[in-house]
Design a protein around this motif. Structure first.
Motif, PDB file in Angstrom:
ATOM      1  N   GLN A 169     -16.923  12.828   2.234  1.00  0.00           N
ATOM      2  CA  GLN A 169     -16.261  11.716   1.768  1.00  0.00           C
ATOM      3  C   GLN A 169     -15.403  11.431   2.892  1.00  0.00           C
ATOM      4  O   GLN A 169     -14.970  10.160   3.306  1.00  0.00           O
ATOM      5  CB  GLN A 169     -16.063  11.578   0.333  1.00  0.00           C
ATOM      6  CG  GLN A 169     -16.992  11.756  -0.598  1.00  0.00           C
ATOM      7  CD  GLN A 169     -16.468  12.027  -2.071  1.00  0.00           C
ATOM      8  OE1 GLN A 169     -15.255  11.068  -2.440  1.00  0.00           O
ATOM      9  NE2 GLN A 169     -16.837  12.529  -2.874  1.00  0.00           N
ATOM     10  N   LEU A 170     -14.496  12.447   3.218  1.00  0.00           N
ATOM     11  CA  LEU A 170     -13.401  12.232   4.034  1.00  0.00           C
ATOM     12  C   LEU A 170     -13.875  11.698   5.523  1.00  0.00           C
ATOM     13  O   LEU A 170     -13.225  10.743   6.222  1.00  0.00           O
ATOM     14  CB  LEU A 170     -12.584  13.599   4.219  1.00  0.00           C
ATOM     15  CG  LEU A 170     -11.519  13.649   5.146  1.00  0.00           C
ATOM     16  CD1 LEU A 170     -10.219  12.737   4.717  1.00  0.00           C
ATOM     17  CD2 LEU A 170     -10.799  15.330   5.312  1.00  0.00           C
ATOM     18  N   GLN A 171     -15.009  12.404   5.928  1.00  0.00           N
ATOM     19  CA  GLN A 171     -15.340  12.143   7.185  1.00  0.00           C
ATOM     20  C   GLN A 171     -16.072  10.505   7.247  1.00  0.00           C
ATOM     21  O   GLN A 171     -15.805   9.889   8.127  1.00  0.00           O
ATOM     22  CB  GLN A 171     -16.573  12.835   7.697  1.00  0.00           C
ATOM     23  CG  GLN A 171     -16.157  14.183   7.821  1.00  0.00           C
ATOM     24  CD  GLN A 171     -17.313  15.098   8.540  1.00  0.00           C
ATOM     25  OE1 GLN A 171     -18.602  14.941   8.139  1.00  0.00           O
ATOM     26  NE2 GLN A 171     -17.148  16.159   9.211  1.00  0.00           N
ATOM     27  N   VAL A 174     -12.918   8.528   7.467  1.00  0.00           N
ATOM     28  CA  VAL A 174     -12.211   8.143   8.706  1.00  0.00           C
ATOM     29  C   VAL A 174     -13.094   7.707   9.901  1.00  0.00           C
ATOM     30  O   VAL A 174     -12.407   7.131  11.038  1.00  0.00           O
ATOM     31  CB  VAL A 174     -11.950   9.784   9.284  1.00  0.00           C
ATOM     32  CG1 VAL A 174     -10.706  10.569   8.331  1.00  0.00           C
ATOM     33  CG2 VAL A 174     -12.895  10.608   9.532  1.00  0.00           C
ATOM     34  N   ALA A 175     -14.384   7.548   9.692  1.00  0.00           N
ATOM     35  CA  ALA A 175     -15.136   6.721  10.370  1.00  0.00           C
ATOM     36  C   ALA A 175     -14.744   5.056  10.215  1.00  0.00           C
ATOM     37  O   ALA A 175     -15.240   4.515  11.219  1.00  0.00           O
ATOM     38  CB  ALA A 175     -16.701   6.959  10.117  1.00  0.00           C
ATOM     39  N   GLY A 176     -14.007   4.829   9.266  1.00  0.00           N
ATOM     40  CA  GLY A 176     -13.513   3.309   9.321  1.00  0.00           C
ATOM     41  C   GLY A 176     -12.137   3.245   9.823  1.00  0.00           C
ATOM     42  O   GLY A 176     -11.105   4.014   9.421  1.00  0.00           O
ATOM     43  N   HIS A 177     -11.988   2.578  10.736  1.00  0.00           N
ATOM     44  CA  HIS A 177     -10.541   2.526  11.542  1.00  0.00           C
ATOM     45  C   HIS A 177      -9.610   1.992  10.517  1.00  0.00           C
ATOM     46  O   HIS A 177      -8.414   2.232  10.881  1.00  0.00           O
ATOM     47  CB  HIS A 177     -10.750   1.517  12.797  1.00  0.00           C
ATOM     48  CG  HIS A 177     -11.001   0.118  12.448  1.00  0.00           C
ATOM     49  ND1 HIS A 177     -10.064  -0.776  12.112  1.00  0.00           N
ATOM     50  CD2 HIS A 177     -11.883  -0.699  12.625  1.00  0.00           C
ATOM     51  CE1 HIS A 177     -10.522  -2.031  11.892  1.00  0.00           C
ATOM     52  NE2 HIS A 177     -11.927  -1.992  12.275  1.00  0.00           N
ATOM     53  N   GLN A 230     -13.228   0.612  -1.652  1.00  0.00           N
ATOM     54  CA  GLN A 230     -13.941  -0.257  -0.673  1.00  0.00           C
ATOM     55  C   GLN A 230     -14.753   0.640   0.277  1.00  0.00           C
ATOM     56  O   GLN A 230     -16.302   0.048   0.097  1.00  0.00           O
ATOM     57  CB  GLN A 230     -13.218  -1.166  -0.121  1.00  0.00           C
ATOM     58  CG  GLN A 230     -12.298  -2.046  -1.403  1.00  0.00           C
ATOM     59  CD  GLN A 230     -11.458  -2.939  -0.453  1.00  0.00           C
ATOM     60  OE1 GLN A 230     -11.236  -3.149   0.704  1.00  0.00           O
ATOM     61  NE2 GLN A 230     -10.688  -3.679  -1.214  1.00  0.00           N
ATOM     62  N   HIS A 231     -14.504   1.592   0.921  1.00  0.00           N
ATOM     63  CA  HIS A 231     -15.086   1.912   1.857  1.00  0.00           C
ATOM     64  C   HIS A 231     -16.187   2.925   1.590  1.00  0.00           C
ATOM     65  O   HIS A 231     -17.431   3.274   1.894  1.00  0.00           O
ATOM     66  CB  HIS A 231     -14.206   2.834   2.885  1.00  0.00           C
ATOM     67  CG  HIS A 231     -14.648   3.103   4.369  1.00  0.00           C
ATOM     68  ND1 HIS A 231     -15.084   1.960   5.329  1.00  0.00           N
ATOM     69  CD2 HIS A 231     -15.019   4.436   4.758  1.00  0.00           C
ATOM     70  CE1 HIS A 231     -15.598   2.775   6.274  1.00  0.00           C
ATOM     71  NE2 HIS A 231     -15.572   3.997   6.096  1.00  0.00           N
ATOM     72  N   LEU A 232     -15.708   3.641   0.326  1.00  0.00           N
ATOM     73  CA  LEU A 232     -16.704   4.680  -0.176  1.00  0.00           C
ATOM     74  C   LEU A 232     -17.736   3.950  -0.855  1.00  0.00           C
ATOM     75  O   LEU A 232     -18.800   4.698  -1.544  1.00  0.00           O
ATOM     76  CB  LEU A 232     -15.767   5.718  -0.938  1.00  0.00           C
ATOM     77  CG  LEU A 232     -15.095   6.691  -0.235  1.00  0.00           C
ATOM     78  CD1 LEU A 232     -14.250   7.382  -1.226  1.00  0.00           C
ATOM     79  CD2 LEU A 232     -15.963   7.686   0.422  1.00  0.00           C
ATOM     80  N   ARG A 233     -17.927   2.673  -1.379  1.00  0.00           N
ATOM     81  CA  ARG A 233     -18.697   2.121  -1.933  1.00  0.00           C
ATOM     82  C   ARG A 233     -20.236   2.133  -1.103  1.00  0.00           C
ATOM     83  O   ARG A 233     -21.447   2.257  -1.690  1.00  0.00           O
ATOM     84  CB  ARG A 233     -18.530   0.755  -2.396  1.00  0.00           C
ATOM     85  CG  ARG A 233     -17.749   0.480  -3.260  1.00  0.00           C
ATOM     86  CD  ARG A 233     -17.203  -1.028  -3.659  1.00  0.00           C
ATOM     87  NE  ARG A 233     -15.894  -1.282  -4.769  1.00  0.00           N
ATOM     88  CZ  ARG A 233     -15.054  -1.933  -4.717  1.00  0.00           C
ATOM     89  NH1 ARG A 233     -15.193  -2.862  -3.562  1.00  0.00           N
ATOM     90  NH2 ARG A 233     -13.998  -2.052  -5.285  1.00  0.00           N
ATOM     91  N   SER A 234     -20.036   2.417  -0.046  1.00  0.00           N
ATOM     92  CA  SER A 234     -21.242   2.507   0.980  1.00  0.00           C
ATOM     93  C   SER A 234     -21.497   3.906   1.344  1.00  0.00           C
ATOM     94  O   SER A 234     -22.511   4.289   2.025  1.00  0.00           O
ATOM     95  CB  SER A 234     -20.984   1.582   2.221  1.00  0.00           C
ATOM     96  OG  SER A 234     -19.853   2.196   2.870  1.00  0.00           O
ATOM     97  N   PHE A 235     -21.042   4.790   0.765  1.00  0.00           N
ATOM     98  CA  PHE A 235     -21.312   6.243   0.957  1.00  0.00           C
ATOM     99  C   PHE A 235     -22.423   6.500   0.226  1.00  0.00           C
ATOM    100  O   PHE A 235     -22.520   6.375  -1.010  1.00  0.00           O
ATOM    101  CB  PHE A 235     -20.017   6.950   0.546  1.00  0.00           C
ATOM    102  CG  PHE A 235     -20.134   8.536   0.753  1.00  0.00           C
ATOM    103  CD1 PHE A 235     -20.051   8.995   2.080  1.00  0.00           C
ATOM    104  CD2 PHE A 235     -20.332   9.350  -0.360  1.00  0.00           C
ATOM    105  CE1 PHE A 235     -20.244  10.511   2.243  1.00  0.00           C
ATOM    106  CE2 PHE A 235     -20.295  10.664  -0.197  1.00  0.00           C
ATOM    107  CZ  PHE A 235     -20.588  11.175   1.305  1.00  0.00           C
TER     108      PHE A 235
END
Length: 235
Positions: A169-171, A174-177, A230-235
Motif C-alpha cells: 500500500q505504501l509503494q 508513493v507512486a503518486g506524486h 483517494q489514492h488507495l481506492r485504486s489499489f
C-alpha cells in the motif's frame, strides 16, 4: 519486546528525516515526470531483486535532492545506486555498466559520477534519511506492542505478512506524486491509521499515541490521510 528500543529507533529516524527533508511540494515542472519515474524506479529495483528498504531509501534520496526535470532520470538512477551501496551486500551490487544496460540510457559512467557528486552535495554527503518504510515498520511494532489484541485481528495473526501487505500500500501511495509532498513519517502513520480504522473500533487511541510519539503535524496528517484514501481506492 520493550518499547524503549523502538522509541530510540523512532527518534533516530525522525532526526535523520529532519536533517534532509526539503519541505514543500514538488516543483511544478517535475510533477508529471515523477509519475513516470516512480514506476520505473520500482521496476529497476525489481530487476536486480533489491530489498524494499533499498527502493524506499532511493526514493527518499531522490525527493531530498530535488533535481530539475531534465536531470530527474539520471538523478533517479544515481539515488538507487547510492541506496544499493548502503542496503545491499557488496557482492550483489551491480556494476555501473549493468545499471546502464537495464536503464537503457546513453549515460556514461562519467555522467553518472558527476550526478552522484551533485546529489551528495545537496545531501551534504549524508546518504541515509529516515524512509517511509522505516517508519511503517516502527509504528507497526509499537501498535502490536501497545495493543496486543490487534494480533488477533491480523490475517493469519502474522505481523510479518501484515507489514508486507502494508508495504505494498505504501509503494502504491508513493507512486503518486501528490503524496511525495509529505514526510515519510507522516505517510507511514497514515497507512497505519487507515489499517487500524479497518481492523479495530478503538483505532483513535493508538493513532493519537503514535501522533504524539512522532510529533506529527495534525493538519499535514489530516491532508495526507485524505489524499491517501483517494489514492488507495485504486489499489
Amino acid at each position: 519486546m520493550d518499547e524503549a528500543p523502538l522509541i530510540a529507533h523512532l527518534e533516530a529516524a525522525l532526526g535523520r528525516e529532519a536533517r534532509l527533508w526539503p519541505g514543500g511540494d514538488l516543483q511544478v515542472e517535475i510533477r508529471n515526470a515523477f509519475q513516470e519515474v516512480m514506476p520505473w524506479l520500482l521496476r529497476l529495483n525489481n530487476v536486480f531483486s533489491f530489498h524494499e528498504t533499498t527502493f524506499n531509501l532511493a526514493l527518499s534520496i531522490l525527493v531530498s535532492a530535488k533535481m530539475k526535470e531534465r536531470h530527474l532520470r539520471c538523478a533517479t538512477l544515481t539515488s538507487l545506486r547510492l541506496a544499493v551501496k548502503i542496503n545491499e551486500e557488496e557482492q550483489l551490487i551491480p556494476r555501473v555498466k549493468d545499471f546502464i544496460k537495464h536503464y537503457g540510457s546513453a549515460y556514461t559512467p562519467n555522467e553518472l559520477l558527476r550526478m552522484k557528486l551533485a546529489v551528495l552535495d545537496v545531501l551534504r554527503w549524508d546518504r541515509y534519511t529516515g524512509t517511509p518504510l522505516d517508519f511503517l515498520t516502527i509504528f507497526h511494532a509499537l501498535v502490536v506492542l501497545g495493543w496486543p489484541h490487534v494480533l488477533e485481528l491480523l490475517p493469519h495473526r502474522n505481523p510479518s505478512l501484515h507489514v508486507a501487505s502494508l508495504t505494498k500500500q505504501l509503494q502504491h501511495c508513493v507512486a503518486g506524486h501528490r503524496l511525495l509532498r509529505f514526510k515519510g513519517s507522516t505517510l507511514a502513520l497514515v497507512i497505519i491509521t487507515l489499517e487500524l480504522e479497518r481492523l479495530m473500533p478503538d483505532w483513535l487511541t493508538p493513532t493519537s499515541d503514535l501522533l504524539k510519539k512522532a510529533q506529527t503535524d495534525i493538519d499535514q496528517f489530516s491532508y495526507c490521510k485524505k489524499l491517501a484514501e483517494q489514492h488507495l481506492r485504486s489499489f
